[in-house]
Enzyme design. Structure first.
Site, PDB file in Angstrom:
ATOM      1  CD  GLN A 101      -2.322  -1.394   2.688  1.00  0.00           C
ATOM      2  OE1 GLN A 101      -3.477  -0.704   2.850  1.00  0.00           O
ATOM      3  NE2 GLN A 101      -1.751  -2.025   3.569  1.00  0.00           N
ATOM      4  CG  ASN A 102       4.008   1.237   2.550  1.00  0.00           C
ATOM      5  OD1 ASN A 102       3.035   1.399   2.979  1.00  0.00           O
ATOM      6  ND2 ASN A 102       5.076   0.411   2.903  1.00  0.00           N
ATOM      7  CB  VAL A 103       3.025   5.989  -2.343  1.00  0.00           C
ATOM      8  CG1 VAL A 103       1.542   5.567  -2.773  1.00  0.00           C
ATOM      9  CG2 VAL A 103       3.180   7.004  -1.450  1.00  0.00           C
ATOM     10  CG  HIS A 119      -2.842   2.511  -2.059  1.00  0.00           C
ATOM     11  ND1 HIS A 119      -2.822   2.413  -0.769  1.00  0.00           N
ATOM     12  CD2 HIS A 119      -3.641   1.596  -2.337  1.00  0.00           C
ATOM     13  CE1 HIS A 119      -3.634   1.709  -0.270  1.00  0.00           C
ATOM     14  NE2 HIS A 119      -4.321   1.478  -1.210  1.00  0.00           N
ATOM     15  CB  CYS A 127      -0.455  15.540 -18.027  1.00  0.00           C
ATOM     16  SG  CYS A 127      -1.559  16.570 -18.394  1.00  0.00           S
ATOM     17  CB  CYS A 151       1.121  18.690 -19.191  1.00  0.00           C
ATOM     18  SG  CYS A 151       1.516  17.679 -20.698  1.00  0.00           S
ATOM     19  N   GLY A 191       2.789  -4.568   9.060  1.00  0.00           N
ATOM     20  CA  GLY A 191       2.726  -2.785   9.205  1.00  0.00           C
ATOM     21  C   GLY A 191       1.581  -2.463   8.586  1.00  0.00           C
ATOM     22  CB  THR A 192      -1.197  -2.764   6.857  1.00  0.00           C
ATOM     23  OG1 THR A 192      -2.314  -1.935   6.323  1.00  0.00           O
ATOM     24  CG2 THR A 192      -1.633  -4.141   6.904  1.00  0.00           C
ATOM     25  CB  ALA A 235       8.285  -4.751  10.125  1.00  0.00           C
TER      26      ALA A 235
HETATM   27  N1  APR Z   1       6.799  -2.662  12.373  1.00  0.00           N
HETATM   28  C1  APR Z   1       5.327  -3.065  12.217  1.00  0.00           C
HETATM   29  N2  APR Z   1       4.292  -2.316  12.099  1.00  0.00           N
HETATM   30  C2  APR Z   1       4.226  -1.023  12.606  1.00  0.00           C
HETATM   31  C3  APR Z   1       5.498  -0.278  12.782  1.00  0.00           C
HETATM   32  C4  APR Z   1       6.990  -1.146  12.806  1.00  0.00           C
HETATM   33  N3  APR Z   1       8.031  -0.561  13.091  1.00  0.00           N
HETATM   34  N4  APR Z   1       5.263   0.911  13.267  1.00  0.00           N
HETATM   35  C5  APR Z   1       3.842   1.119  13.273  1.00  0.00           C
HETATM   36  N5  APR Z   1       3.284  -0.094  12.706  1.00  0.00           N
HETATM   37  C6  APR Z   1       1.955  -0.354  12.317  1.00  0.00           C
HETATM   38  C7  APR Z   1       0.871   0.354  13.528  1.00  0.00           C
HETATM   39  O1  APR Z   1       0.571  -0.284  14.683  1.00  0.00           O
HETATM   40  C8  APR Z   1      -0.378   0.388  12.380  1.00  0.00           C
HETATM   41  O2  APR Z   1      -1.079  -0.672  12.639  1.00  0.00           O
HETATM   42  O3  APR Z   1       1.894  -0.090  11.401  1.00  0.00           O
HETATM   43  C9  APR Z   1       0.361   0.296  10.961  1.00  0.00           C
HETATM   44  C10 APR Z   1       0.324   1.509  10.171  1.00  0.00           C
HETATM   45  O4  APR Z   1      -0.958   1.747   9.844  1.00  0.00           O
HETATM   46  P1  APR Z   1      -1.885   3.231   9.089  1.00  0.00           P
HETATM   47  O5  APR Z   1      -0.881   4.428   9.517  1.00  0.00           O
HETATM   48  O6  APR Z   1      -3.033   2.896   8.993  1.00  0.00           O
HETATM   49  O7  APR Z   1      -0.980   2.929   7.499  1.00  0.00           O
HETATM   50  P2  APR Z   1      -1.711   1.657   6.360  1.00  0.00           P
HETATM   51  O8  APR Z   1      -2.234   0.461   7.034  1.00  0.00           O
HETATM   52  O9  APR Z   1      -0.470   1.582   5.403  1.00  0.00           O
HETATM   53  O10 APR Z   1      -2.631   2.715   5.783  1.00  0.00           O
HETATM   54  C11 APR Z   1      -3.347   2.195   4.890  1.00  0.00           C
HETATM   55  O11 APR Z   1      -4.443   4.385   4.032  1.00  0.00           O
HETATM   56  O12 APR Z   1      -4.059   6.394   4.525  1.00  0.00           O
HETATM   57  C12 APR Z   1      -4.094   5.543   3.775  1.00  0.00           C
HETATM   58  O13 APR Z   1      -3.156   5.292   1.169  1.00  0.00           O
HETATM   59  C13 APR Z   1      -3.006   5.365   2.668  1.00  0.00           C
HETATM   60  O14 APR Z   1      -1.749   3.197   1.999  1.00  0.00           O
HETATM   61  C14 APR Z   1      -2.396   4.205   3.131  1.00  0.00           C
HETATM   62  C15 APR Z   1      -3.487   3.217   3.461  1.00  0.00           C
END
Ligand code: APR
Length: 252
Positions: A101-103, A119, A127, A151, A191-192, A235
């Site tokens: 999901q990371n950019v 994402h 453009c 553009c 990490g999501t 992670a």
């Molecule tokens: N290692 C593992 N997990 C971690 C760490 C770490 N060092 N630090 C934080 N976290 C966890 C947090 O506990 C949380 O559950 O990473 C998660 C980050 O969650 P979000 O900030 O909600 O990010 P994400 O899940 O990637 O968001 C999804 O939402 O805002 C939109 O487009 C954006 O891609 C993004 C999407």
């Protein structure tokens, strides 16, 4: 020593295909803020003002400036032990794909072979009218002059190649993410917060098709109650230890 089960190591050693979903948490240890954690981006900035097309058309300079700032943070960052461990894991399993999901381009910079960007990628711009790619330098030069970046061909507004709220994900990326989830024997969710769809449905879809599903996160997430195993920890600590355990199990 991170606390993961022998079952997870066994399933990784036996796996034909591994799928990994990553979110902002895997890049936190590279100094890139997450979105929803304390001190995260959405605590400081309003996504309604910055991460949707209406806000962009209302105030392109503001949005282009914010994404330039985020791109600079990403460019100054480097993949961490978590990104590198996933790249290493590829050498220990027959096939694997990272669905991110990371950019922030960090999986690519860690030389992971198969990365599916759900994402988009903040290092790319295009453009809005003719869709031609526009280099970051041109965007930065326009912002420098206090003008919205346009553009060079058609004069259309230039936007970052990321998915904003209310927008569809790139269809091919979602298709690839569904296919790799369908094939997975092991699915790791790293990490999501697993609250943003459609990405957040992948761990449960993997479990439903028979994969062993584990998450790596210091905190509970939207799928914690629906999967087989949760490994509490950063992670950057957990993934290298997990890959070492797989490698140790594979050594004759
Ligand atoms: N290692 C593992 N997990 C971690 C760490 C770490 N060092 N630090 C934080 N976290 C966890 C947090 O506990 C949380 O559950 O990473 C998660 C980050 O969650 P979000 O900030 O909600 O990010 P994400 O899940 O990637 O968001 C999804 O939402 O805002 C939109 O487009 C954006 O891609 C993004 C999407």
């Amino acid at each position: 020593m991170p606390d993961f089960s022998d079952t997870l190591v066994d399933r990784l050693v036996e796996a034909g295909h591994v799928a990994v979903l990553t979110g902002a948490g895997i890049s936190a240890e590279s100094g890139i803020p997450t979105f929803r954690d304390p001190g995260g981006l959405w605590e400081e900035f309003d996504p309604q003002e910055l991460a949707n097309v209406e806000a962009f058309l209302d105030n392109p300079e503001l949005v282009q400036g914010w994404y330039r700032h985020r791109r600079e943070v990403v460019e100054d960052a480097a993949p961490n032990a978590g990104h590198h461990a996933l790249a290493d894991l590829e050498a220990h399993v027959p096939s694997m794909a990272v669905v991110t999901q990371n950019v922030d381009d960090l999986h690519n910079r860690a030389e992971t072979s198969t990365v599916i960007e759900l994402h988009g990628n903040i290092t790319d711009n295009y453009c809005m009218d003719c869709e031609r790619a526009v280099g970051a330098a041109a965007v930065d030069a326009a912002i420098q002059d206090g003008e919205p970046a346009r553009c060079p061909d058609c004069g259309g507004l230039v936007r970052p190649d990321v998915v904003w709220f209310g927008e569809m994900l790139p269809p091919d990326a979602m298709e690839q993410a569904d296919a790799t989830t369908e094939q997975a024997d092991v699915f790791l969710s790293v990490g999501t917060s697993a609250v943003v769809y459609p990405a957040a449905r992948l761990p449960v879809a993997a479990r439903e098709q028979g994969a062993y599903v584990a998450e790596v996160n210091p905190d509970t997430t939207g799928v914690t109650d629906d999967i087989h195993e949760t490994i509490r920890g950063p992670a950057g600590d957990v993934l290298p230890a997990l890959v070492d355990a797989v490698a140790a199990r594979q050594r004759p």
